[in-house]
Design a protein around this motif. Structure first.
Motif, PDB file in Angstrom:
ATOM      1  N   TRP A 126      34.725  57.945  47.135  1.00 16.07           N
ATOM      2  CA  TRP A 126      33.500  57.155  46.992  1.00 16.07           C
ATOM      3  C   TRP A 126      33.786  55.776  46.402  1.00 16.07           C
ATOM      4  CZ3 TRP A 126      31.733  55.992  41.928  1.00 16.07           C
ATOM      5  CH2 TRP A 126      30.513  55.311  41.868  1.00 16.07           C
ATOM      6  N   MET A 127      34.805  55.663  45.570  1.00 15.35           N
ATOM      7  CA  MET A 127      35.122  54.384  44.931  1.00 15.35           C
ATOM      8  C   MET A 127      35.471  53.317  45.964  1.00 15.35           C
ATOM      9  SD  MET A 127      37.325  55.158  41.481  1.00 15.35           S
ATOM     10  CE  MET A 127      37.500  53.387  41.229  1.00 15.35           C
ATOM     11  N   ARG A 128      35.110  52.094  45.673  1.00 16.51           N
ATOM     12  CA  ARG A 128      35.399  50.962  46.552  1.00 16.51           C
ATOM     13  C   ARG A 128      36.531  50.129  45.964  1.00 16.51           C
ATOM     14  NH1 ARG A 128      29.160  48.895  47.702  1.00 16.51           N
ATOM     15  NH2 ARG A 128      28.292  50.951  48.220  1.00 16.51           N
ATOM     16  N   TRP A 129      36.974  49.177  46.761  1.00 20.62           N
ATOM     17  CA  TRP A 129      38.080  48.320  46.340  1.00 20.62           C
ATOM     18  C   TRP A 129      37.587  47.269  45.348  1.00 20.62           C
ATOM     19  CZ3 TRP A 129      42.864  49.733  47.806  1.00 20.62           C
ATOM     20  CH2 TRP A 129      42.959  50.594  48.904  1.00 20.62           C
ATOM     21  N   PHE A 130      38.395  47.010  44.346  1.00 20.30           N
ATOM     22  CA  PHE A 130      38.099  45.960  43.383  1.00 20.30           C
ATOM     23  C   PHE A 130      38.783  44.670  43.838  1.00 20.30           C
ATOM     24  CE2 PHE A 130      39.186  43.478  39.591  1.00 20.30           C
ATOM     25  CZ  PHE A 130      37.949  43.384  38.974  1.00 20.30           C
ATOM     26  N   LYS A 131      38.024  43.588  43.881  1.00 17.19           N
ATOM     27  CA  LYS A 131      38.576  42.307  44.326  1.00 17.19           C
ATOM     28  C   LYS A 131      39.330  41.660  43.176  1.00 17.19           C
ATOM     29  CE  LYS A 131      37.321  37.911  46.478  1.00 17.19           C
ATOM     30  NZ  LYS A 131      36.207  37.030  46.930  1.00 17.19           N
ATOM     31  N   ARG A 132      40.630  41.567  43.333  1.00 16.10           N
ATOM     32  CA  ARG A 132      41.453  40.980  42.282  1.00 16.10           C
ATOM     33  C   ARG A 132      41.297  39.461  42.240  1.00 16.10           C
ATOM     34  NH1 ARG A 132      44.735  45.098  44.278  1.00 16.10           N
ATOM     35  NH2 ARG A 132      45.596  46.534  42.725  1.00 16.10           N
ATOM     36  N   PRO A 133      41.439  38.848  41.073  1.00 14.30           N
ATOM     37  CA  PRO A 133      41.368  37.384  40.991  1.00 14.30           C
ATOM     38  C   PRO A 133      42.568  36.727  41.674  1.00 14.30           C
ATOM     39  CG  PRO A 133      42.001  38.332  38.874  1.00 14.30           C
ATOM     40  CD  PRO A 133      41.615  39.478  39.751  1.00 14.30           C
ATOM     41  N   THR A 134      42.330  35.600  42.297  1.00 12.51           N
ATOM     42  CA  THR A 134      43.392  34.822  42.951  1.00 12.51           C
ATOM     43  C   THR A 134      43.343  33.388  42.433  1.00 12.51           C
ATOM     44  OG1 THR A 134      41.947  34.200  44.803  1.00 12.51           O
ATOM     45  CG2 THR A 134      43.196  36.258  45.018  1.00 12.51           C
ATOM     46  N   GLU A 135      44.218  32.546  42.980  1.00  7.93           N
ATOM     47  CA  GLU A 135      44.215  31.143  42.570  1.00  7.93           C
ATOM     48  C   GLU A 135      42.933  30.440  42.979  1.00  7.93           C
ATOM     49  OE1 GLU A 135      47.651  29.356  44.226  1.00  7.93           O
ATOM     50  OE2 GLU A 135      49.075  30.485  42.994  1.00  7.93           O
ATOM     51  N   ASP A 136      42.286  30.937  44.032  1.00 10.78           N
ATOM     52  CA  ASP A 136      41.087  30.276  44.552  1.00 10.78           C
ATOM     53  C   ASP A 136      39.794  30.908  44.063  1.00 10.78           C
ATOM     54  OD1 ASP A 136      42.813  28.659  46.033  1.00 10.78           O
ATOM     55  OD2 ASP A 136      42.845  30.110  47.682  1.00 10.78           O
ATOM     56  N   SER A 137      39.847  32.115  43.497  1.00 15.89           N
ATOM     57  CA  SER A 137      38.617  32.781  43.055  1.00 15.89           C
ATOM     58  C   SER A 137      38.876  33.558  41.780  1.00 15.89           C
ATOM     59  CB  SER A 137      38.091  33.718  44.150  1.00 15.89           C
ATOM     60  OG  SER A 137      39.009  34.762  44.380  1.00 15.89           O
ATOM     61  N   ASP A 138      37.785  33.895  41.105  1.00 17.07           N
ATOM     62  CA  ASP A 138      37.885  34.619  39.843  1.00 17.07           C
ATOM     63  C   ASP A 138      37.933  36.131  40.028  1.00 17.07           C
ATOM     64  OD1 ASP A 138      37.808  32.231  38.489  1.00 17.07           O
ATOM     65  OD2 ASP A 138      35.627  32.231  38.299  1.00 17.07           O
ATOM     66  N   GLY A 139      37.807  36.595  41.254  1.00 20.40           N
ATOM     67  CA  GLY A 139      37.858  38.028  41.496  1.00 20.40           C
ATOM     68  C   GLY A 139      36.500  38.680  41.380  1.00 20.40           C
ATOM     69  N   GLY A 140      36.509  40.012  41.503  1.00 18.88           N
ATOM     70  CA  GLY A 140      35.259  40.760  41.499  1.00 18.88           C
ATOM     71  C   GLY A 140      34.767  41.083  40.105  1.00 18.88           C
ATOM     72  N   VAL A 141      33.574  41.635  40.072  1.00 14.99           N
ATOM     73  CA  VAL A 141      32.951  42.045  38.812  1.00 14.99           C
ATOM     74  C   VAL A 141      33.100  43.552  38.663  1.00 14.99           C
ATOM     75  CG1 VAL A 141      30.800  42.131  37.511  1.00 14.99           C
ATOM     76  CG2 VAL A 141      31.307  40.143  38.945  1.00 14.99           C
ATOM     77  N   PRO A 142      33.627  44.041  37.534  1.00 10.75           N
ATOM     78  CA  PRO A 142      33.751  45.492  37.359  1.00 10.75           C
ATOM     79  C   PRO A 142      32.394  46.180  37.401  1.00 10.75           C
ATOM     80  CG  PRO A 142      35.046  44.298  35.725  1.00 10.75           C
ATOM     81  CD  PRO A 142      34.171  43.288  36.401  1.00 10.75           C
ATOM     82  N   THR A 143      32.285  47.208  38.237  1.00 11.38           N
ATOM     83  CA  THR A 143      31.069  48.009  38.328  1.00 11.38           C
ATOM     84  C   THR A 143      31.459  49.480  38.342  1.00 11.38           C
ATOM     85  OG1 THR A 143      31.082  47.996  40.749  1.00 11.38           O
ATOM     86  CG2 THR A 143      29.917  46.178  39.649  1.00 11.38           C
ATOM     87  N   ASP A 144      30.461  50.357  38.354  1.00  9.33           N
ATOM     88  CA  ASP A 144      30.757  51.790  38.320  1.00  9.33           C
ATOM     89  C   ASP A 144      31.393  52.278  39.605  1.00  9.33           C
ATOM     90  OD1 ASP A 144      28.444  51.317  39.746  1.00  9.33           O
ATOM     91  OD2 ASP A 144      27.554  53.257  39.248  1.00  9.33           O
ATOM     92  N   TYR A 145      31.249  51.557  40.720  1.00 10.58           N
ATOM     93  CA  TYR A 145      31.810  52.026  41.971  1.00 10.58           C
ATOM     94  C   TYR A 145      33.177  51.402  42.300  1.00 10.58           C
ATOM     95  CZ  TYR A 145      29.632  47.734  43.788  1.00 10.58           C
ATOM     96  OH  TYR A 145      29.240  46.433  43.982  1.00 10.58           O
ATOM     97  N   ASN A 146      33.674  50.472  41.487  1.00 11.78           N
ATOM     98  CA  ASN A 146      35.012  49.941  41.759  1.00 11.78           C
ATOM     99  C   ASN A 146      35.944  49.967  40.552  1.00 11.78           C
ATOM    100  OD1 ASN A 146      34.282  47.775  40.128  1.00 11.78           O
ATOM    101  ND2 ASN A 146      33.941  46.361  41.827  1.00 11.78           N
ATOM    102  N   THR A 147      35.439  50.407  39.390  1.00 12.98           N
ATOM    103  CA  THR A 147      36.253  50.423  38.178  1.00 12.98           C
ATOM    104  C   THR A 147      35.929  51.665  37.351  1.00 12.98           C
ATOM    105  OG1 THR A 147      36.270  47.997  38.104  1.00 12.98           O
ATOM    106  CG2 THR A 147      36.918  49.157  36.100  1.00 12.98           C
TER     107      THR A 147
END
Length: 383
Positions: free
Chosen positions: A132-153
């Motif tokens: 059920w868990m989804r992928w967490f978007k890691r931060p890169t040089e161009d973006s700050d990445g995803g926000v931790p939520t109950d479905y990705n962290t």
């Protein structure tokens, strides 16, 4: 069926069987695939046919424990077998500790070393929750990445402090030096990592068995002494082994070709006993020569009734050490080889997936890859 036709068919079948054997000699390996199309020969039709594949492909399980399985894939080529191995190692997703937020660490282990040790601890949890868990978007040089939520962290915690046990100081003065007797929490183990569910995670990872926890609770993380404390929070995300080895779902995923031992001349008596010692236990068996064999002219067993003869019992146990080829008396009596389309897989799971499920998941991943490739080819054709 005419006799000549029968002989021709038998000869062709034997020829096809011989092609499957990779020759293992004293110092060389022969009959290896060297063409762009393995197992294909001029003048023969080897076009792809799903029915032929179904007829020739087999799966045999030899061992199927939750964390360790051994099975054979029979009737495929090496590139396909190797694709499964690579997928098992690096392309099946798991959950592992990615970020460690240290609040207090007064142990002798530096923060970065402690974080690395924690990241390598294999985790497990409810399998449906992990899917059920989804992928967490890691931060890169161009973006700050995803926000931790109950479905990705998934958040885990570790709060441990070492203290003296009651009366331990007096025992220490008398010469006692066993830390388990003197201190509370002298050793920090993976069992002390706690699951801190948020949002839907309480339902997705139900207690007690479905929560995210260490596969092996006895993994030693650190050692403490009175006054030392570790307090930290850990964020777990999904990843694959291609990102980092900690996400690999297997400790090992290997394959080998099935050994082939062909005794072409009788080996009897003392030679048979010596021959059996050239192989691991269980590969060669000693059987008595029967009266029928001893009386049959040209069998090679004439006059050896009741004497032990060497027969192949279980070639799968052989390690192909070539020890028997070091002895001159056996060089003309045995041929060693490996069957090129019989792959014996050994898969050892780290615990998040069961070992047999891992192979099925690798098949699913390869199927998705093929569908993407097929779609890309169709788009190229349309252009």
């Amino acid at each position: 069926m005419a006799r000549d036709e029968w002989i021709l068919r038998e000869h062709s079948a034997q020829k096809l069987q011989d092609r499957k054997i990779i020759g293992i000699n004293a110092e060389t390996v022969t009959n290896i695939a060297s063409s762009e199309f393995p197992n294909q020969n001029a003048g023969e039709s080897h076009h792809w046919d799903i029915e032929n594949f179904k007829k020739n492909f087999h799966v045999q399980f030899h061992k199927n424990d939750p964390f360790d399985s051994t099975f054979s894939l029979i009737g495929i080529d090496a590139p396909i077998a190797n694709a499964f191995r690579r997928i098992l190692i690096s392309e099946i997703s798991t959950v592992a500790i990615e970020y460690v937020y240290v609040v207090n660490n007064t142990s002798i282990i530096q923060d970065e070393v402690l974080a690395a040790r924690l990241g390598l601890i294999p985790l497990k949890g409810d399998r449906e929750g992990l899917k059920w868990m989804r992928w967490f978007k890691r931060p890169t040089e161009d973006s700050d990445g995803g926000v931790p939520t109950d479905y990705n962290t998934v958040v885990l915690g570790l709060d441990v402090e070492c203290t003296w046990k009651d009366g331990a100081k007096e025992k220490a003065r008398r010469g006692e030096n066993d830390p388990k007797i003197l201190y509370n929490n002298s050793s920090v183990y993976a069992s002390q990592i706690t699951f801190r569910p948020t949002g839907q995670q309480s339902q997705r990872f139900p207690a007690p068995d479905g929560i995210i926890q260490a596969v092996n609770p006895d993994i030693l993380i650190a050692k403490l002494r009175p006054g030392q404390k570790i307090s930290l929070s850990m964020h777990c995300i999904k990843g694959i082994g291609a990102d980092h080895a900690k996400f690999s779902p297997v400790a090992t995923a290997t394959y080998r070709l099935l050994p082939h031992i062909d005794i072409i001349k009788p080996i009897v008596g003392a030679s048979a006993r010596k021959f059996s010692k050239c192989f691991p236990k269980g590969v060669i068996n000693l059987e008595p020569v029967t009266a029928e064999e001893a009386s049959r002219e040209g069998s090679g067993y004439e006059g050896y009734e009741g004497e032990p003869k060497a027969v192949v019992l279980d070639p799968m146990k052989d390690t192909v050490s070539r020890e028997c080829l070091r002895h001159d008396e056996f060089k003309s009596k045995v041929k060693l080889g490996r069957i090129r389309d019989h792959f014996i897989f050994s898969v050892e799971s780290t615990g998040q997936w069961e070992s047999d499920e891992l192979f099925l998941e690798s098949v699913r991943v390869l199927k998705v890859k093929c569908m993407k490739m097929k779609k890309g080819l169709e788009e190229m054709i349309r252009q």
